[in-house]
Every structure is written in structure tokens, then in C-alpha cells.
Design a protein around this motif. Structure first.
Motif, mmCIF file in Angstrom:
data_model
loop_
_atom_site.group_PDB
_atom_site.id
_atom_site.type_symbol
_atom_site.label_atom_id
_atom_site.label_comp_id
_atom_site.label_asym_id
_atom_site.label_seq_id
_atom_site.Cartn_x
_atom_site.Cartn_y
_atom_site.Cartn_z
ATOM 1 N N CYS A 1 2.970 -11.888 -1.602
ATOM 2 C CA CYS A 1 2.815 -10.471 -1.872
ATOM 3 C C CYS A 1 1.650 -10.238 -2.826
ATOM 4 O O CYS A 1 0.816 -9.352 -2.599
ATOM 5 N N PHE A 2 1.574 -11.039 -3.882
ATOM 6 C CA PHE A 2 0.473 -10.868 -4.833
ATOM 7 C C PHE A 2 -0.862 -11.201 -4.176
ATOM 8 O O PHE A 2 -1.830 -10.440 -4.286
ATOM 9 N N ALA A 3 -0.909 -12.342 -3.474
ATOM 10 C CA ALA A 3 -2.182 -12.822 -2.936
ATOM 11 C C ALA A 3 -2.670 -11.987 -1.758
ATOM 12 O O ALA A 3 -3.868 -11.706 -1.640
ATOM 13 N N GLU A 4 -1.765 -11.586 -0.868
ATOM 14 C CA GLU A 4 -2.168 -10.959 0.385
ATOM 15 C C GLU A 4 -2.076 -9.440 0.377
ATOM 16 O O GLU A 4 -2.663 -8.788 1.242
ATOM 17 N N ALA A 5 -1.345 -8.883 -0.573
ATOM 18 C CA ALA A 5 -1.154 -7.430 -0.572
ATOM 19 C C ALA A 5 -1.641 -6.794 -1.868
ATOM 20 O O ALA A 5 -2.566 -5.995 -1.867
ATOM 21 N N VAL A 6 -1.030 -7.157 -2.990
ATOM 22 C CA VAL A 6 -1.303 -6.446 -4.238
ATOM 23 C C VAL A 6 -2.699 -6.746 -4.761
ATOM 24 O O VAL A 6 -3.464 -5.827 -5.100
ATOM 25 N N ARG A 7 -3.080 -8.011 -4.809
ATOM 26 C CA ARG A 7 -4.397 -8.354 -5.359
ATOM 27 C C ARG A 7 -5.540 -7.744 -4.540
ATOM 28 O O ARG A 7 -6.457 -7.136 -5.118
ATOM 29 N N PRO A 8 -5.533 -7.850 -3.210
ATOM 30 C CA PRO A 8 -6.607 -7.193 -2.445
ATOM 31 C C PRO A 8 -6.599 -5.676 -2.598
ATOM 32 O O PRO A 8 -7.663 -5.056 -2.670
ATOM 33 N N ALA A 9 -5.420 -5.082 -2.660
ATOM 34 C CA ALA A 9 -5.356 -3.628 -2.816
ATOM 35 C C ALA A 9 -5.887 -3.204 -4.180
ATOM 36 O O ALA A 9 -6.543 -2.157 -4.306
#
Length: 742
Positions: free
Chosen positions: A125-133
Motif C-alpha cells: 500500500c505504501f509503495a504502490e499507492a500512497v507514496r506515488p500519490a
């Protein structure tokens, strides 16, 4: 992440808790373990629901980041308390099964496996969703290698001047002792050697917790902005480019280990058991006992190791050996270890990425009361009972105002209160000290065994005693979990008693994010009951008879059993029967059996249980009339409400007790009836609103899996917390909320 976690339009569902071979209909004795869900897996299921708030891209981005931090804190505590307790039982040779039939070792194995799945979801979730967003929104969290050369030079200068002097590398000599690693501290394992043929040496470097975890990077070539100007965690101010402190440390290890080869560096974190040295039967020397518990925790058994997934095999080998861990207790993390730093991201000044700010509202009946006229506040309570609902109502304008009025009112003779948890800088405690300085009799029951608040409570005990205030530490063998206050006031016609019985702590900070209820009343019977209760706390007296209060361990369990059975009797007689119970946890097997019996009799039962629930709803022949819901949203559901239909003359109760064995039998709890018709309608509106939520409400099935509700085709989205905020603001009427039926 699974496709389900990526695709928010697909039904969100947590894994089941019941064994795969659990029967689907009732044909056995109610003591059969297949009828009870596992407590530990039930708690992890709640943490999964919390994590899903980070996965849900309909939430504002910084709200999602906040839930990554909340999940981290929740699971840290779960390992310290629950996994630590299971490991103690295993080491002690305990094999007695839980009500669902699992031995401590079987539970330990199951929760370690389930936790592994959750950590994988969190990291993705952090790597693929939150960090890019975040990057798309202009908040970049960069790898050190992604920085420009000038930025790396600036960060090296910052490290050399502001971080390096605070570091103490500890190299492990196999002939000596292994470096001590404190609980939940982030560390870097560094492997070095003297030349290509030298032996590998293991060193531990603690990442300094008093330096920003997220270091803001200035886009200049002559250095970086002062990280201390960015706040404690470096996520405020104007900087929008960050790098992890541990990455800066690893990139500059040559300054810490000069003239040797640095072979590898990997972040890791250990979690220690928090269940050491606890003996709630000991009262004599309790302060010394609690101080010893706090000391022992520092050196307690390690119950979890989180390790960078790319760590050198030798690092893993050394840590497993020296920390006495099994492979099952090691979690390889592909994302940043310990994601509580996301709290600082959530606090960034980006209203476009956050939920609209919420300001708790004045209570409509107290809004116009002059704070300089304490008699006016007591007159308002004397006129009619008040129900306060946090965080919708202001804590300062209700509970704090009640205590402040008592402290300043010359007609108040005495104030008594129970303190389970309170803020480190507690306005409540300061008010009690002020009352004592004005000559009032003040008695405070401070629960020294409130887990993880022991040190805070010890400090307040010493301060209170220095001020000459009567302080009690609870009772032998029982934790004091009741949330009560009593004010004794001399009035023209008599001495009157003003009572506060609540579901939440006297904690001004948690009152901003925890949903809690409190009853303010001048009911003399409730006041007399509190007089008895406080005498039980401070003197050699144990009252078993109470006029109105339900008090554990005296009459509370029997009262709830009687109320449930009364509904069952009405259902058997063909009359309408209904129970709605809202609580944090439903764990007590005996209460589960009572609910099963009531369901088989035909009672309609709605349970709103935030976390653990042992009961299996919707089982043919056993619990067909029972529904179990869990609401997870912007506020933590913490209030307890109990409704019993009683042939159209319903009973409502609020108080501190969940339906857990510890609350019913091993803690002092207080639950009060709500008798005012207006306040009953308020409670009814709260329950109906929660049961109408079609966005943040999860519904459990018979296997213990939860599925999140979604609006039906053409149905408007309805979020309970939003609706209750609107009600507190006066945007909607209570009656309009009551129109929403399950």
C-alpha cells in the motif's frame, strides 16, 4: 496488494476466522468450540479493517497515510500484549485451549501467519499507492540514490554536523555480550570487515528518535533547510521533498566506520513482550511494583523482528541467534519499517489532501452558560440530565467545564474522580489540584496498572500527593476501569450530588478522536451509588447493593444476563423482543451463550462491536437473528450503549464496560441507566445512525469474515460520523437521522 485491495469498487472483505471445517448449522452443545471465534484473530481482523482505510482511494490521501500510522501503532501494541502473552504461556507449558479450541501455540502460529499477510499489504500500500500519490501531489519521499549530487552533499553535511555526534555504534564481539536493543527502536545493522579476507563484524546503530525520521531536502546546492524547522518529524514547513533518516545514515557510514569495508547495512526493529511482571493481586508496594514492571519491559523477551527484506543473510543469522527467535517471528519488510512517521505526513498543511477539519461543538444546553458562574452549570444539570457525546461535543465545554465549575464554586464541598488514562499535560488533573488549593476535599483514584500509561500515571500520583490530595491506587485484584466523577455541593435546601458516568477517559486529547458518551446527572440515587463506589476505592468497604448503577464485579454481569433473558422470555411469549448492544469487544463466552439462547428464542439482536467478537452471527438454529457490525472511520468508536426493548418501555445504559470476562469479573466498571426520554431518543439516533452507515460499516458473517457495506444502486452514500457531525452542528435534526433504518 490483491486485486481486491487495488480495486476499491470490488467488495472489501477480510479473511474468515472460523476453521474451514466449522459446521454451518447448530446441532451441538453450545460449549462446542466451533461456536466461538478466536479472540486474537478477531483483533487482527479489526486491524485489517483499519488498514483498509489506507487502501481505500476514496479517502483523502493524507487520511490514508494517517491510517498506515494507526495500523502500525495498533499492531505494535498487539504484539507487545497479545503475542507476548501467548509466548509466555507457551514458555510456561500451558496447553489449555481457548474457548474456540486452540492451544496457545496454535493461536501463536495462526496470528504470526495472519500478521505476515497484513504487513505485506501495508508495505505494498505504501509503495504502490500512497507514496506515488504523494509524489503526484508534490510530496516526494525519495531514495537517497534519487537525489542530486548537490543534495547528497548537503545531506552529508547535515548528517556530519547534526546526526553523527548523537550516534553510538555498538559492535558485537562474539566473546562478549550482544548490544541491548530497546523496544520498537529503529536500528541499522551494519556489517563490516578489515579487507576482503577479514571476518564479518556485526554492529548495531540506533537511528536517533529525536531527529526527524523524514528529512526535508532543499532543492539548493549549498545545503539543506534546517530539519528542525520542519517540525518533530520533518513533514511540515515549506519543504516537500524528503528522504528517510536511516537512508541518510546508511549513505554516510564511512564517517561512522572509517578505514573498514562496509559490506551491508539493513534497517531492523524488535518488539518486546509487555506482559512481564504483572500481578494485579498485589496492592502493597504497588508503586514499586509498577516501577519494576516498567524497568523489566526494557529487557523483556523479543516477540517480533522486522528486518529489511534485502538484509545480508549474516545479519538475519546473528539477530535470530542473539535474540532467541524462530523464523516464524521474523518479518521481512519491503517498505519502511515502523510507519508511524505517516502521522507527520497527515499533519502537513495540505487541506486539499485531508478531510475537512472538525471542531467539537458546544453542547446546546451549555453553550450559553456563563463560565464565570459555576452555579449556572449546576442549575442546568439539576433541571435535566445531560448527555455529552465526544468528539461531537467539546470536552473543554462539557466535562472540563463541569470539573472547573466544581473547583471554583465556593459551595462545592468535595470532588472525587477516577483516572484510568489522562493526557500528559492534563487540564483535568490541574483542575483537581486547583480545587484542593481552594480548600475542597479532593479524592482521586488513579489506576497505576493502566497498560502503557503507568509512567504517566505515576507522575500524576506523585504530583497529587504533593498537593495533599487523597490518592487511591485501585483495589486488590481488580483494575479500576470505571470513568466516574462525583461533585458534592451545599445548596440552600440540602447537600446535592452531581455525577458524571462515562464511557471514556478524562483525556482531553483522545476526546478529539474517540467517540465517547457521558451522562451528567443530579439523580440522587446515582450520586449515592457513586458515594458507595468511591468508599469502596478508598476504604475497607465492599458494597454489593446499588440502587441504579451496574457495577462490576458486583452486579453488572448478573444485570446484563437478566436483561438478555427478559428479552428471550418475551420472544418465547410471542412478543416483540430486541437487543442493540454497542461495545468495543464481545469476548466473554458466557455472554455469547446468553445471546445465542436469546436468538434461538427469537430475539432480534444487533451488535455493533468495534473489534473482537467471539460470537458467530447468522448460524442456522443458533444465531439467525443476530447481526454483527463494525464501524471504522475517521473517529475511533469507543462508546458503549446497551438497549433492551422491554415490551415497548426500553432500557438504555451507557458506561465503561465491554462484554469481556475481564470487564465483567476482574475490573471495577460502572454503567448507568439513561432514563430521560430526550436523552434516550439521542441514544436511539446514535444507534440507528451507526446501523445505517453504508460506507464505513463492516458486517460479519458466520465464519468471522467481514464485508464492507456499499450503497445499493440508486442509494445515497451515508457515513455515520459525517451525519453525527452534522447533527452536532445543527445542520440536521435528530429525527431525520432516525429515519435511516437498517
Amino acid at each position: 496488494m490483491t486485486s481486491e485491495d487495488r480495486e476499491v469498487d470490488a467488495p472489501a472483505r477480510t479473511p474468515p476466522i472460523a476453521p474451514e471445517d466449522a459446521p454451518a448449522s447448530f446441532d451441538a452443545d453450545e460449549d462446542d468450540p466451533t461456536w466461538y471465534l478466536n479472540r486474537e484473530l478477531g483483533e487482527l481482523s479489526f486491524h485489517h479493517r483499519v488498514l483498509h482505510e489506507a487502501l481505500d482511494d476514496r479517502n483523502p490521501l493524507l487520511e490514508r497515510a494517517k491510517f498506515l500510522a494507526i495500523f502500525t501503532g495498533n499492531v505494535d501494541e498487539f504484539f507487545m500484549k497479545r503475542v507476548g502473552g501467548l509466548k509466555q504461556q507457551i514458555d510456561a507449558g500451558v496447553t489449555a485451549p481457548s474457548p474456540d479450541g486452540r492451544t496457545p501455540r496454535e493461536q501463536w502460529s495462526a496470528v504470526l501467519s495472519r500478521a505476515s499477510d497484513l504487513f505485506e499489504i501495508q508495505d505494498r500500500c505504501f509503495a504502490e499507492a500512497v507514496r506515488p500519490a504523494l509524489a503526484d501531489a508534490g510530496i516526494e519521499i525519495l531514495d537517497h540514490g534519487d537525489l542530486r549530487e548537490a543534495e547528497r552533499r548537503g545531506l552529508r553535511s547535515y548528517f556530519e554536523e547534526s546526526v553523527l555526534p548523537t550516534l553510538t555504534p555498538l559492535t558485537f564481539d562474539p566473546a562478549g555480550s550482544f548490544p541491548f536493543i530497546s523496544n520498537l527502536s529503529l536500528s541499522v545493522a551494519v556489517l563490516t570487515r578489515d579487507g576482503p579476507d577479514g571476518d564479518l563484524r556485526f554492529s548495531r546503530v540506533k537511528v536517533p528518535p529525536n531527529r526527524p525520521r523524514l528529512v526535508p531536502v532543499a532543492d539548493v546546492t549549498d545545503g539543506v533547510a534546517d530539519p528542525d524547522e520542519a517540525g518533530a518529524d520533518g513533514a511540515s514547513g515549506d519543504a516537500r521533498r524528503f528522504v528517510f533518516l536511516e537512508d541518510v545514515l546508511c549513505a554516510n557510514l564511512d564517517l561512522l566506520f572509517p578505514n573498514v569495508e562496509v559490506v551491508d547495512a539493513a534497517a531492523f526493529r524488535v518488539t518486546r513482550n509487555a506482559e512481564v511482571g504483572r500481578n494485579e493481586d498485589v496492592a502493597e508496594g504497588l508503586i514499586e511494583t509498577i516501577e519494576d514492571v516498567i524497568r523489566q519491559r526494557r529487557f523483556a523477551t523479543v516477540v517480533r523482528l522486522e528486518l529489511d527484506a534485502d538484509a545480508h543473510p549474516f545479519v538475519r543469522e546473528v539477530l535470530l541467534d542473539q535474540l532467541d527467535l524462530s523464523e516464524a517471528e521474523v518479518y521481512e519488510r519491503s517498505g519502511p519499517i515502523g510507519q508511524k512517521f505517516c502521522f507527520s505526513l497527515a499533519d502537513a498543511d495540505r487541506p486539499d489532501l485531508q478531510l475537512p477539519a472538525w471542531t467539537p461543538q458546544p453542547h446546546p444546553r451549555l453553550a450559553d452558560v456563563d463560565p464565570d458562574d459555576p452555579a449556572a452549570l449546576f442549575a442546568e444539570i439539576r433541571a435535566d440530565d445531560l448527555l455529552v457525546h465526544h468528539p461531537y461535543h467539546s470536552f473543554a465545554g462539557t466535562v472540563q467545564a463541569f470539573l472547573s465549575a466544581a473547583a471554583s464554586d465556593p459551595d462545592v464541598l468535595a470532588i472525587k474522580a477516577t483516572i484510568y488514562r489522562t493526557a500528559p499535560d492534563s487540564s483535568v488533573i490541574r483542575t483537581l489540584i486547583d480545587a484542593a488549593s481552594r480548600g475542597k476535599q479532593v479524592a482521586v483514584v488513579v489506576e497505576l496498572q493502566a497498560r502503557f500509561d503507568e509512567e504517566n500515571n505515576l507522575r500524576w500520583v506523585k504530583r497529587l500527593e504533593e498537593e495533599g490530595i487523597h490518592v487511591a491506587y485501585g483495589t486488590v485484584g481488580l483494575k479500576t476501569h470505571a470513568k466516574t466523577a462525583l461533585v458534592v455541593r451545599q445548596e440552600a435546601d440540602a447537600v446535592r450530588l452531581y455525577s458524571h458516568v462515562a464511557t471514556g477517559n478524562y483525556h482531553s486529547e483522545t476526546a478529539k478522536t474517540y467517540t465517547d458518551l457521558g451522562l451528567l446527572t443530579a439523580d440522587r440515587a446515582v450520586g449515592r451509588d457513586l458515594v458507595k463506589l468511591f468508599n469502596f476505592f478508598t476504604g475497607h468497604a465492599r458494597h454489593t447493593e446499588y440502587e441504579k448503577l451496574l457495577v462490576a464485579p458486583e452486579n453488572l454481569r448478573d444485570a446484563f444476563v437478566r436483561l438478555v433473558r427478559r428479552e428471550a422470555d418475551r420472544a418465547r411469549a410471542g412478543r416483540e423482543a430486541r437487543i442493540v448492544a454497542k461495545m468495543n469487544s464481545l469476548e466473554d463466552p458466557a455472554m455469547v451463550r446468553e445471546l445465542y439462547a436469546a436468538s434461538r428464542a427469537g430475539v432480534d439482536i444487533d451488535l455493533v462491536v468495534r473489534g473482537i467478537c467471539r460470537l458467530r452471527p447468522g448460524v442456522e438454529g443458533l444465531s439467525e437473528t443476530v447481526s454483527v457490525s463494525s464501524v471504522v472511520g475517521r473517529f475511533l468508536e469507543h462508546s458503549r450503549i446497551f438497549y433492551f426493548h422491554n415490551a415497548g418501555n426500553p432500557d438504555y445504559y451507557v458506561g465503561s464496560a465491554d462484554w469481556m470476562t475481564r470487564n465483567l469479573d476482574r475490573r471495577v466498571e460502572a454503567v448507568a441507566p439513561v432514563e430521560d426520554p430526550e436523552l434516550r431518543r439521542d441514544l436511539d439516533a446514535v444507534l440507528r445512525t451507526l446501523l445505517a452507515d453504508n460506507r464505513k460499516r463492516w458486517v460479519m458473517d458466520a465464519e468471522g469474515a467481514y464485508e464492507r457495506r456499499r450503497p445499493a444502486d440508486g442509494e445515497a452514500e451515508f457515513v455515520a460520523h459525517d451525519a453525527l457531525m452534522s447533527l452536532a452542528r445543527g445542520d440536521v435534526m435528530r429525527e431525520s437521522l432516525a429515519d435511516y433504518e437498517r
